[in-house]
Design a protein around this motif. Structure first.
Motif, PDB file in Angstrom:
ATOM      1  N   TYR A 150       0.832  -1.209   0.000  1.00  0.00           N
ATOM      2  CA  TYR A 150       0.000   0.000   0.000  1.00  0.00           C
ATOM      3  C   TYR A 150       0.865   1.257   0.000  1.00  0.00           C
ATOM      4  O   TYR A 150       0.653   2.174  -0.800  1.00  0.00           O
ATOM      5  N   VAL A 151       1.850   1.315   0.887  1.00  0.00           N
ATOM      6  CA  VAL A 151       2.715   2.496   0.998  1.00  0.00           C
ATOM      7  C   VAL A 151       3.518   2.696  -0.284  1.00  0.00           C
ATOM      8  O   VAL A 151       3.605   3.819  -0.818  1.00  0.00           O
ATOM      9  N   ILE A 152       4.113   1.616  -0.802  1.00  0.00           N
ATOM     10  CA  ILE A 152       4.875   1.715  -2.047  1.00  0.00           C
ATOM     11  C   ILE A 152       3.978   2.199  -3.185  1.00  0.00           C
ATOM     12  O   ILE A 152       4.381   3.040  -4.011  1.00  0.00           O
ATOM     13  N   SER A 153       2.755   1.691  -3.219  1.00  0.00           N
ATOM     14  CA  SER A 153       1.819   2.062  -4.289  1.00  0.00           C
ATOM     15  C   SER A 153       1.479   3.547  -4.230  1.00  0.00           C
ATOM     16  O   SER A 153       1.414   4.219  -5.278  1.00  0.00           O
ATOM     17  N   LEU A 154       1.250   4.084  -3.037  1.00  0.00           N
ATOM     18  CA  LEU A 154       0.950   5.513  -2.908  1.00  0.00           C
ATOM     19  C   LEU A 154       2.145   6.361  -3.330  1.00  0.00           C
ATOM     20  O   LEU A 154       1.985   7.406  -3.986  1.00  0.00           O
ATOM     21  N   LEU A 249      -6.842   5.074  -4.559  1.00  0.00           N
ATOM     22  CA  LEU A 249      -6.320   5.890  -5.654  1.00  0.00           C
ATOM     23  C   LEU A 249      -7.418   6.689  -6.342  1.00  0.00           C
ATOM     24  O   LEU A 249      -7.219   7.857  -6.716  1.00  0.00           O
ATOM     25  N   LEU A 250      -8.598   6.100  -6.503  1.00  0.00           N
ATOM     26  CA  LEU A 250      -9.709   6.813  -7.119  1.00  0.00           C
ATOM     27  C   LEU A 250     -10.178   7.976  -6.242  1.00  0.00           C
ATOM     28  O   LEU A 250     -10.531   9.051  -6.754  1.00  0.00           O
ATOM     29  N   SER A 251     -10.162   7.785  -4.926  1.00  0.00           N
ATOM     30  CA  SER A 251     -10.529   8.875  -4.018  1.00  0.00           C
ATOM     31  C   SER A 251      -9.556  10.043  -4.173  1.00  0.00           C
ATOM     32  O   SER A 251      -9.968  11.209  -4.173  1.00  0.00           O
ATOM     33  N   ILE A 252      -8.273   9.727  -4.314  1.00  0.00           N
ATOM     34  CA  ILE A 252      -7.268  10.776  -4.533  1.00  0.00           C
ATOM     35  C   ILE A 252      -7.495  11.464  -5.878  1.00  0.00           C
ATOM     36  O   ILE A 252      -7.457  12.698  -5.979  1.00  0.00           O
TER      37      ILE A 252
END
Length: 473
Positions: A150-154, A249-252
């Protein structure tokens, strides 16, 4: 299954007279699932209802997005456009509801995202942990790398955003083509569901599969409990690594689009922040999620796989999506209040799960809220005749109700929808849906546990009377 049939199975199960389920399971064996579904083999519940849901749900997602885009999220305004001012014709509406467009850029994004999820899940290191033993004696094994993923993906998403901006491109491209994106991901989801049902029927990964003669039932509910392809757990990928990360990601992306159109908007920021913190908690606790009903009871079919790929993307993100075109000004005091209540809800939800995990890790020999934990040890027989034991906690939050952790989750769903205001109902669709889902889930869990533990579960229910809401339900 009739009440007589259920009681008959219950006696056999508790006496250990039911053997392993194998690949040649027939309809009779199929109904020996821990979570009995009443009315098995009835034409309505096993054919018409699954078919209706598989057809209606994709159009429901599309229709909700359409109403948000063209009628401000107001159902009354939507019908007014059709019936009174006639700015929309019924034909135009039906074409928009039922037309599914294949969009190659969206397809490329979806394929890349799925490949990324699979590759990163395989490459990121993590300690091994086991899920609960199944009724056939299988113990699923995972790697605890969800939070790192999750962290890497963000971080990678932030770097990708900067790179795209330098080339005058924005991730908000997905918002600009949202209807096409939903249509394309829906096609992928159906293809995956067909693949999973064929694999479950002809190449199951474990003995935990229930294959019936009714393909509609199997397509909707799923066949395999733990399907794996090249040792990649399908439910882990669809539920967590695609579905939940896509939600974040969609929320962002939707928040970014709101800022692009309207500048800084506190309502969009509040909804996005609460969602991100909640999902951060989810991935931190992913190993606990892999022991919940979604994983240990629900099989990989339309209900679960399509739901995580399409329903989560289209419905769970609805408040953030709605705020792009309907931003509200909350003000500093209201922003702080909603965020504080939201963070408190997330903490209580996490603390509920932590209590249960700590007690089970300590085998019941620990304190909860300063007192010795009250537990009930429930022994039960697996279908292979071996005995196992569960610890039922009746202290702390779990003394208030059997599913008290649903209360802060519902509160949070309301809070991140609250910035949308109260003029329109559709931004609260996720909250309404979640209320129905969790109440039904509590009922299913009660049914499953009563069958599994017998009189011990009745004793536990005497200690913890309420299912979800203390004093109400």
């Amino acid at each position: 299954m009739s009440k007589h049939g259920e009681e008959k199975y219950k006696r056999k199960f508790q006496s250990g007279k039911i053997g392993d389920l194998n690949a040649n399971s027939n309809d009779s064996t199929h109904q020996l699932s821990i979570h009995i579904r009443h009315g098995h083999n009835k034409f309505w519940s096993e054919s018409i209802l699954p078919l209706t849901l598989c057809i209606a749900c994709p159009f429901l997602v599309r229709s909700i997005v359409f109403i948000c885009d063209h009628s401000h999220g107001s159902i009354m305004e939507f019908f007014s456009h059709i019936l009174f001012d006639q700015t929309m014709t019924l034909k135009q509406v039906l074409v928009n509801f039922f037309y599914f467009q294949w969009h190659w850029p969206s397809a490329l994004i979806i394929i890349s995202f799925l490949l990324y999820a699979v590759i990163m899940t395989m490459l990121i290191p993590g300690d091994e942990y086991s899920g609960p033993i199944t009724d056939t004696g299988h113990v699923p094994v995972y790697h605890n790398n969800g939070f790192t993923y999750y962290v890497i993906s963000l971080i990678l998403f932030a770097l990708l955003t900067v790179l795209l901006k330098f080339n005058n491109i924005s991730p908000t491209y997905i918002y600009d083509h949202w209807e096409e994106f939903l249509s394309t991901v829906n096609t992928f989801a159906f293809l995956l569901c067909f693949l999973v049902i064929l694999k479950g029927k002809y190449m199951p990964s474990t003995n935990d599969h229930r294959s019936s003669s009714n393909w509609l039932t199997d397509f909707y509910r799923g066949v395999e409990l733990y399907p794996r392809i090249f040792n990649i757990d399908i439910k882990l990928i669809t539920n967590c690594r695609y579905g939940m990360l896509a939600w974040a990601l969609l929320s962002i992306i939707f928040c970014m689009k709101t800022f692009e159109l309207h500048g800084y908007t506190d309502s969009a920021l509040v909804s996005c922040l609460l969602t991100l913190v909640y999902l951060t908690k989810f991935f931190w606790w992913e190993s606990g999620y892999m022991k919940t009903m979604d994983i240990i009871v629900d099989r990989a079919g339309f209900y679960l796989c399509w739901g995580c790929l399409v329903w989560v993307s289209g419905i769970y993100t609805l408040p953030s999506y709605f705020l792009v075109t309907h931003p509200n000004k909350l003000g500093l005091s209201l922003t702080i209040t909603v965020l504080a209540l939201g963070f408190l809800s997330i903490y209580i939800n996490y603390d509920c799960d932590r209590q249960k995990i700590d007690v089970r890790t300590a085998n019941g020999q620990c304190e909860v809220w300063g007192k010795q934990a009250t537990v009930i040890r429930a022994k039960y027989l697996l279908l292979n005749g071996k005995e196992s034991e569960s610890i039922l906690l009746a202290s702390g939050y779990w003394a208030l109700s059997r599913h008290f952790h649903y209360v802060p989750e519902l509160a949070l769903a309301f809070l991140w929808s609250y910035p949308c205001g109260f003029h329109y109902i559709l931004p609260y669709f996720y909250f309404i849906f979640l209320c129905v889902l969790l109440i039904h889930r509590a009922h299913r869990d009660d049914q499953k546990c009563r069958l599994k533990y017998g009189a011990v579960w009745d004793k536990y229910c005497q200690l913890v009377r309420w299912k979800i809401f203390p004093g109400l339900y």
